[in-house]
Design a protein around this motif. Structure first.
Motif, PDB file in Angstrom:
ATOM      1  N   GLN A  80      27.757  32.767  45.830  1.00 36.51           N
ATOM      2  CA  GLN A  80      26.499  34.291  44.828  1.00 36.51           C
ATOM      3  C   GLN A  80      28.115  35.230  44.227  1.00 36.51           C
ATOM      4  N   VAL A  83      29.455  33.148  41.351  1.00 37.61           N
ATOM      5  CA  VAL A  83      28.926  32.977  40.610  1.00 37.61           C
ATOM      6  C   VAL A  83      28.742  34.017  39.441  1.00 37.61           C
ATOM      7  N   SER A  84      28.616  35.402  40.118  1.00 41.10           N
ATOM      8  CA  SER A  84      28.612  36.870  39.447  1.00 41.10           C
ATOM      9  C   SER A  84      29.958  36.844  39.167  1.00 41.10           C
ATOM     10  N   CYS A  85      31.137  36.654  39.683  1.00 40.26           N
ATOM     11  CA  CYS A  85      32.346  37.004  38.821  1.00 40.26           C
ATOM     12  C   CYS A  85      32.875  36.054  37.810  1.00 40.26           C
ATOM     13  N   LEU A  86      32.270  35.138  37.755  1.00 35.49           N
ATOM     14  CA  LEU A  86      32.630  33.255  36.818  1.00 35.49           C
ATOM     15  C   LEU A  86      32.282  33.559  36.096  1.00 35.49           C
ATOM     16  N   THR A  87      30.666  34.456  36.047  1.00 37.48           N
ATOM     17  CA  THR A  87      29.875  34.929  34.595  1.00 37.48           C
ATOM     18  C   THR A  87      29.572  36.135  34.604  1.00 37.48           C
ATOM     19  N   CYS A  88      31.417  37.223  34.517  1.00 40.91           N
ATOM     20  CA  CYS A  88      31.023  37.974  34.132  1.00 40.91           C
ATOM     21  C   CYS A  88      29.747  38.820  34.338  1.00 40.91           C
ATOM     22  N   ILE A  90      26.894  38.123  34.232  1.00 42.65           N
ATOM     23  CA  ILE A  90      25.187  37.359  34.201  1.00 42.65           C
ATOM     24  C   ILE A  90      24.928  36.813  35.295  1.00 42.65           C
ATOM     25  N   GLY A  91      25.577  35.661  36.046  1.00 44.59           N
ATOM     26  CA  GLY A  91      25.242  35.328  37.120  1.00 44.59           C
ATOM     27  C   GLY A  91      24.741  36.001  38.510  1.00 44.59           C
ATOM     28  N   TRP A  94      20.820  35.715  39.735  1.00 40.41           N
ATOM     29  CA  TRP A  94      20.285  35.048  40.975  1.00 40.41           C
ATOM     30  C   TRP A  94      20.689  35.607  42.404  1.00 40.41           C
TER      31      TRP A  94
END
Ligand code: ZN
Length: 118
Positions: A80, A83-88, A90-91, A94
């Motif tokens: 998590q 995902v949160s970092c890589l999608t700035c 948006i992730g 989740w």
């Protein structure tokens, strides 16, 4: 029957052991044995994790996977976080959904299998 002290077989009508002289009836239990059994029984500690704490951590800090780390789901927490970092950010939807699942009881136990308390 047998002598409670030395184990020698003695006649049933005997009151004292013919070998060591110990009293057959009403023999005192061994002192160490007694004190060992007198150990206080400790109540089991309730170390279950709180569903509310996990849900709120996940709700506010879910982008960092904190709620999942709290429950011991380290790999999910790391996922998590990534995902949160890589999608700035948006992730982070989740972990937000995850927070709702935790708070609504859809995650019944922590990573060790202990049920969550309300
Ligand atoms: Zn004896």
């Amino acid at each position: 029957m047998f002598c409670p002290k030395c184990g020698t077989e003695v006649r049933d009508e005997d009151q004292f052991c013919s070998k060591c002289g110990a009293s057959i009836y009403g023999a005192e239990p061994d002192q160490q044995y007694t004190s060992y059994n007198a150990q206080p029984q400790y109540a089991p500690v309730d170390n279950r994790k709180s569903k509310l704490v996990a849900g709120l951590l996940q709700l506010f800090l879910g982008g960092f996977g904190v709620g999942r780390f709290y429950l011991g789901y380290t790999s999910i927490g790391v996922a998590q976080l990534l995902v949160s970092c890589l999608t700035c950010g948006i992730g982070a939807i989740w972990p937000f959904i995850d927070a709702i699942l935790i708070l609504s009881g859809q995650v019944p136990a922590d990573a060790d299998g202990n049920t969550l308390k309300d």
